[in-house]
Design a protein around this motif. Structure first.
Motif, PDB file in Angstrom:
ATOM      1  N   VAL A 111       0.834  -1.210   0.000  1.00 54.11           N
ATOM      2  CA  VAL A 111       0.000   0.000   0.000  1.00 54.11           C
ATOM      3  C   VAL A 111       0.865   1.254   0.000  1.00 54.11           C
ATOM      4  N   LEU A 112       2.015   1.178   0.669  1.00 55.00           N
ATOM      5  CA  LEU A 112       2.946   2.312   0.722  1.00 55.00           C
ATOM      6  C   LEU A 112       3.836   2.376  -0.514  1.00 55.00           C
ATOM      7  N   ASP A 113       3.501   1.579  -1.513  1.00 57.99           N
ATOM      8  CA  ASP A 113       4.211   1.554  -2.794  1.00 57.99           C
ATOM      9  C   ASP A 113       5.657   1.083  -2.647  1.00 57.99           C
ATOM     10  N   SER A 114       5.867   0.162  -1.720  1.00 60.20           N
ATOM     11  CA  SER A 114       7.176  -0.446  -1.547  1.00 60.20           C
ATOM     12  C   SER A 114       7.107  -1.873  -2.067  1.00 60.20           C
ATOM     13  N   HIS A 115       7.786  -2.134  -3.166  1.00 63.65           N
ATOM     14  CA  HIS A 115       7.696  -3.426  -3.822  1.00 63.65           C
ATOM     15  C   HIS A 115       9.091  -4.040  -3.976  1.00 63.65           C
ATOM     16  N   GLY A 116       9.111  -5.313  -4.313  1.00 59.95           N
ATOM     17  CA  GLY A 116      10.374  -5.950  -4.638  1.00 59.95           C
ATOM     18  C   GLY A 116      10.918  -6.855  -3.548  1.00 59.95           C
ATOM     19  N   PHE A 117      12.193  -7.154  -3.680  1.00 56.36           N
ATOM     20  CA  PHE A 117      12.850  -8.160  -2.852  1.00 56.36           C
ATOM     21  C   PHE A 117      12.925  -7.759  -1.381  1.00 56.36           C
ATOM     22  N   ILE A 118      13.305  -6.515  -1.110  1.00 62.84           N
ATOM     23  CA  ILE A 118      13.566  -6.082   0.269  1.00 62.84           C
ATOM     24  C   ILE A 118      12.311  -6.153   1.143  1.00 62.84           C
ATOM     25  N   PRO A 119      11.183  -5.551   0.750  1.00 64.12           N
ATOM     26  CA  PRO A 119       9.989  -5.659   1.611  1.00 64.12           C
ATOM     27  C   PRO A 119       9.487  -7.091   1.746  1.00 64.12           C
ATOM     28  N   THR A 120       9.617  -7.885   0.689  1.00 59.61           N
ATOM     29  CA  THR A 120       9.177  -9.278   0.768  1.00 59.61           C
ATOM     30  C   THR A 120      10.025 -10.056   1.764  1.00 59.61           C
ATOM     31  N   LEU A 121      11.335  -9.884   1.663  1.00 61.94           N
ATOM     32  CA  LEU A 121      12.227 -10.585   2.586  1.00 61.94           C
ATOM     33  C   LEU A 121      12.040 -10.084   4.012  1.00 61.94           C
ATOM     34  N   THR A 122      11.804  -8.786   4.163  1.00 61.04           N
ATOM     35  CA  THR A 122      11.600  -8.221   5.498  1.00 61.04           C
ATOM     36  C   THR A 122      10.351  -8.809   6.157  1.00 61.04           C
ATOM     37  N   ALA A 123       9.271  -8.905   5.397  1.00 63.80           N
ATOM     38  CA  ALA A 123       8.040  -9.495   5.930  1.00 63.80           C
ATOM     39  C   ALA A 123       8.250 -10.958   6.296  1.00 63.80           C
ATOM     40  N   ALA A 124       9.010 -11.676   5.465  1.00 63.38           N
ATOM     41  CA  ALA A 124       9.286 -13.092   5.738  1.00 63.38           C
ATOM     42  C   ALA A 124      10.100 -13.256   7.015  1.00 63.38           C
ATOM     43  N   VAL A 125      11.115 -12.427   7.167  1.00 67.75           N
ATOM     44  CA  VAL A 125      11.961 -12.494   8.360  1.00 67.75           C
ATOM     45  C   VAL A 125      11.172 -12.123   9.607  1.00 67.75           C
ATOM     46  N   LEU A 126      10.279 -11.165   9.485  1.00 65.49           N
ATOM     47  CA  LEU A 126       9.447 -10.752  10.609  1.00 65.49           C
ATOM     48  C   LEU A 126       8.583 -11.922  11.101  1.00 65.49           C
ATOM     49  N   ALA A 127       7.927 -12.615  10.172  1.00 68.34           N
ATOM     50  CA  ALA A 127       7.096 -13.756  10.545  1.00 68.34           C
ATOM     51  C   ALA A 127       7.944 -14.886  11.125  1.00 68.34           C
ATOM     52  N   PHE A 128       9.089 -15.151  10.495  1.00 71.43           N
ATOM     53  CA  PHE A 128       9.988 -16.212  10.964  1.00 71.43           C
ATOM     54  C   PHE A 128      10.468 -15.923  12.386  1.00 71.43           C
ATOM     55  N   THR A 129      10.880 -14.695  12.636  1.00 70.72           N
ATOM     56  CA  THR A 129      11.399 -14.326  13.956  1.00 70.72           C
ATOM     57  C   THR A 129      10.324 -14.454  15.026  1.00 70.72           C
ATOM     58  N   PHE A 130       9.128 -13.997  14.710  1.00 72.48           N
ATOM     59  CA  PHE A 130       8.012 -14.096  15.656  1.00 72.48           C
ATOM     60  C   PHE A 130       7.732 -15.556  16.005  1.00 72.48           C
ATOM     61  N   ARG A 131       7.734 -16.412  14.984  1.00 67.77           N
ATOM     62  CA  ARG A 131       7.472 -17.835  15.197  1.00 67.77           C
ATOM     63  C   ARG A 131       8.566 -18.486  16.050  1.00 67.77           C
ATOM     64  N   ILE A 132       9.818 -18.176  15.764  1.00 67.40           N
ATOM     65  CA  ILE A 132      10.937 -18.743  16.520  1.00 67.40           C
ATOM     66  C   ILE A 132      10.897 -18.270  17.974  1.00 67.40           C
ATOM     67  N   LEU A 133      10.623 -16.988  18.186  1.00 67.34           N
ATOM     68  CA  LEU A 133      10.534 -16.457  19.546  1.00 67.34           C
ATOM     69  C   LEU A 133       9.382 -17.104  20.313  1.00 67.34           C
TER      70      LEU A 133
END
Length: 204
Positions: free
Chosen positions: A165-187
């Motif tokens: 929605v904030l017009d941020s596309h591509g590899f970086i936001p996708t990887l950031t969202a993935a890492v965020l979910a992964f970290t939450f799950r591991i914690l």
């Protein structure tokens, strides 16, 4: 680049499925079935919902071969895989993170609203794991989110939708969202975080 992240998610989910087969003492065929269904189940459901038919799993040979490669790795080297790279739940958490982000982005690219894309991202992330647990004769983690399975996927999918929605596309936001979910799950696994039970229901 999203395609590479998708294949990465397929690989780690496939490893988790193959290792589940090892744990259940299945033969190599059973391991391969669990690897394929864990890796591809959520993505196939996503593609059907957004009308991307036939699903990419049936048009891209890599989507079939990667789980088979993961099966071979788990078949020959499962003790080393678990010792060096972590147990099955770590792979599951990695796949969860990658799939919720990639699934949400594909849903958004297909024209779904951010809310519906977030929901479909969660379905993409948890679908394969649910099928793996059912075939392994285990209660799917989604049905008793006591170690926070769906919530990390929801967090990652929401982050992906907000970035879009904030017009941020591509590899970086996708990887950031993935890492965020992964970290939450591991914690959640590390510290025993739990989703609340209904009011008045006590822990067993």
């Amino acid at each position: 680049m999203t395609g590479l992240l998708d294949l990465a998610g397929i690989f780690v989910f496939a490893i988790s499925g193959a290792l589940a087969g090892v744990r259940r003492r299945l033969d190599v065929v059973g391991m391969a079935v669990l690897a394929e269904i864990t890796a591809l189940g959520g993505g196939i459901l996503r593609d059907v919902v957004i009308g991307a038919t036939p699903p990419v799993a049936f048009t891209n040979m890599g989507y079939v071969l990667v789980p088979l490669a993961a099966t071979v790795i788990a078949f020959f080297w499962h003790p080393r895989v678990e010792r060096v790279l972590g147990p099955i739940m770590v792979f599951d958490a990695a796949g969860l993170g990658l799939f919720c982000a990639v699934g949400t982005q594909k849903a958004l690219d297909a024209g779904l609203s951010p809310v519906h894309a977030t929901l479909l991202g969660v379905i993409t992330a948890v679908g394969g794991g649910v099928l793996r647990d059912i075939l392994s004769a285990e209660i799917p983690a989604l049905l008793y989110d006591r170690q926070l399975y769906a919530l990390p996927a929801l967090l990652g999918s929401t982050a992906m939708a907000i970035a879009y929605v904030l017009d941020s596309h591509g590899f970086i936001p996708t990887l950031t969202a993935a890492v965020l979910a992964f970290t939450f799950r591991i914690l959640a696994m590390r510290y025993g975080w739990r989703a609340p039970l209904a009011r008045g229901v006590s822990e067993r």
